[in-house]
Scaffold this motif. Structure first.
Motif, PDB file in Angstrom:
ATOM      1  N   ALA A 175       0.762  -1.094   0.322  1.00  9.60           N
ATOM      2  CA  ALA A 175       0.219   0.439  -0.538  1.00  9.60           C
ATOM      3  C   ALA A 175       0.951   1.393  -0.203  1.00  9.60           C
ATOM      4  O   ALA A 175       0.780   2.275  -0.781  1.00  9.60           O
ATOM      5  CB  ALA A 175      -0.632   0.158   1.084  1.00  9.60           C
ATOM      6  N   SER A 235       1.180   4.097  -2.727  1.00  9.61           N
ATOM      7  CA  SER A 235       0.232   5.329  -2.481  1.00  9.61           C
ATOM      8  C   SER A 235       1.539   6.714  -2.941  1.00  9.61           C
ATOM      9  O   SER A 235       0.749   7.811  -2.524  1.00  9.61           O
ATOM     10  CB  SER A 235       0.180   5.602  -1.107  1.00  9.61           C
ATOM     11  N   SER A 275      -4.999   3.552  -1.736  1.00 10.58           N
ATOM     12  CA  SER A 275      -3.808   3.464  -0.879  1.00 10.58           C
ATOM     13  C   SER A 275      -3.284   4.387   0.345  1.00 10.58           C
ATOM     14  O   SER A 275      -3.320   3.998   1.577  1.00 10.58           O
ATOM     15  CB  SER A 275      -2.242   3.183  -1.592  1.00 10.58           C
TER      16      SER A 275
END
Length: 287
Positions: free
Chosen positions: A20, A24, A211
């Motif tokens: 994640a 992101s 995310s």
């Protein structure tokens, strides 16, 4: 809440967080990604305190607790987000799997805990050997990989130090208070870094936005609180299983969802790290 559910939530969050973090920063910078994550996270924490009608404990000891916890979040996350630009998410998870070993070293230094048993020394040496193997491969590949690996290793080491320091302070505040206090301290620092480095809001992708939202709620709030709860209510051996399981899941997720591939020598290093961690936690103890 049943301990088994908390245990499963920690494993799930720790397994998915490295990937994640990589997602992101798609279409944006690592400084914006971490600053926005922490800003949303602190909003969630303050909302939870409001719902529970709970106030932050503001004794001198609790303030030191928030300071060290926040310093740990700021330094560790800054290094991890920097490293995520060049490292596969699975490698980040593998390096953080060494946290219990480094925690044991700092516990020896700060808390005078026993450390020099046979299984712990062997586990330490095996884990560090695996890290050296991974480092050696990165050195051959590129300088950026070495810098990223060095950054995530320093982040892991600093987090281990902070966890022992918080135990040394031993203030009686809730996990929610510690998480909120840590974010109140660290979030302004992340925002300052973002403003100094760029200061603009990028047009981020949907994957990056989702995310960041996931990391804000699960990584920065639920993950921390669940881990603190697990430490308090589960056995040491149960907690020790977490860093053994999560790198394996992170490796599988990185391969399946992010097309991450690793060289054979990296797998050798990963195997040494996991064997070392397993022997450190569960090897025959001879004092």
């Amino acid at each position: 809440m049943p301990v088994i559910l908390v245990f499963l939530s920690v494993v799930a969050i720790w397994s998915t967080t490295p990937l994640a973090i990589v997602w992101s920063t798609l279409g944006t910078s690592h400084s914006f990604g971490v600053a926005s994550r922490m800003l949303i996270g602190i909003g969630v924490c303050l909302l939870l305190l409001l719902i529970k009608r709970q106030k932050l404990t503001l004794t001198p000891l609790s303030l030191w607790n928030y300071f060290y916890a926040g310093l740990g979040v700021f330094v560790t996350m800054s290094l991890v987000y920097y490293a995520s630009q060049n490292l596969a998410s699975s490698i980040v998870s593998i390096v953080f799997g060494l946290t219990p070993i480094m925690t044991g070293v700092f516990a020896l230094i700060l808390l005078k805990d026993k450390f020099f048993s046979v299984n712990k020394i062997i586990g330490l040496l095996l884990g560090l050997s695996g890290l050296v193997v991974i480092f050696s491969h990165s050195l051959i590949e590129s300088r950026d990989l070495v810098c990223g690996l060095l950054a995530v290793t320093l982040g892991m080491t600093f987090q281990a130090f902070i966890s022992v320091k918080l135990k040394q302070i031993n203030t009686q505040v809730s996990a929610l208070e510690t998480t909120t206090g840590a974010l109140l301290f660290s979030t302004p620092l992340f925002i300052i870094i973002w403003l100094l480095s760029e200061g603009t809001i990028p047009a981020i992708t949907m994957k990056a936005a989702l995310s960041i939202g996931y990391l804000s709620i699960f990584g920065s709030v639920i993950g921390f609180m669940s881990y603190y709860y697990l430490i308090k209510h589960a056995s040491v051996k149960a907690v020790g299983i977490v860093p053994l399981i999560t790198p394996v899941f992170a490796l599988l997720l990185g391969s399946a969802l992010n097309n991450e591939t690793l060289e054979l020598i990296q797998f050798y290093g990963i195997a040494l790290v996991l064997i070392g961690l397993g022997y450190y936690e569960y090897g025959t103890k001879k004092n």
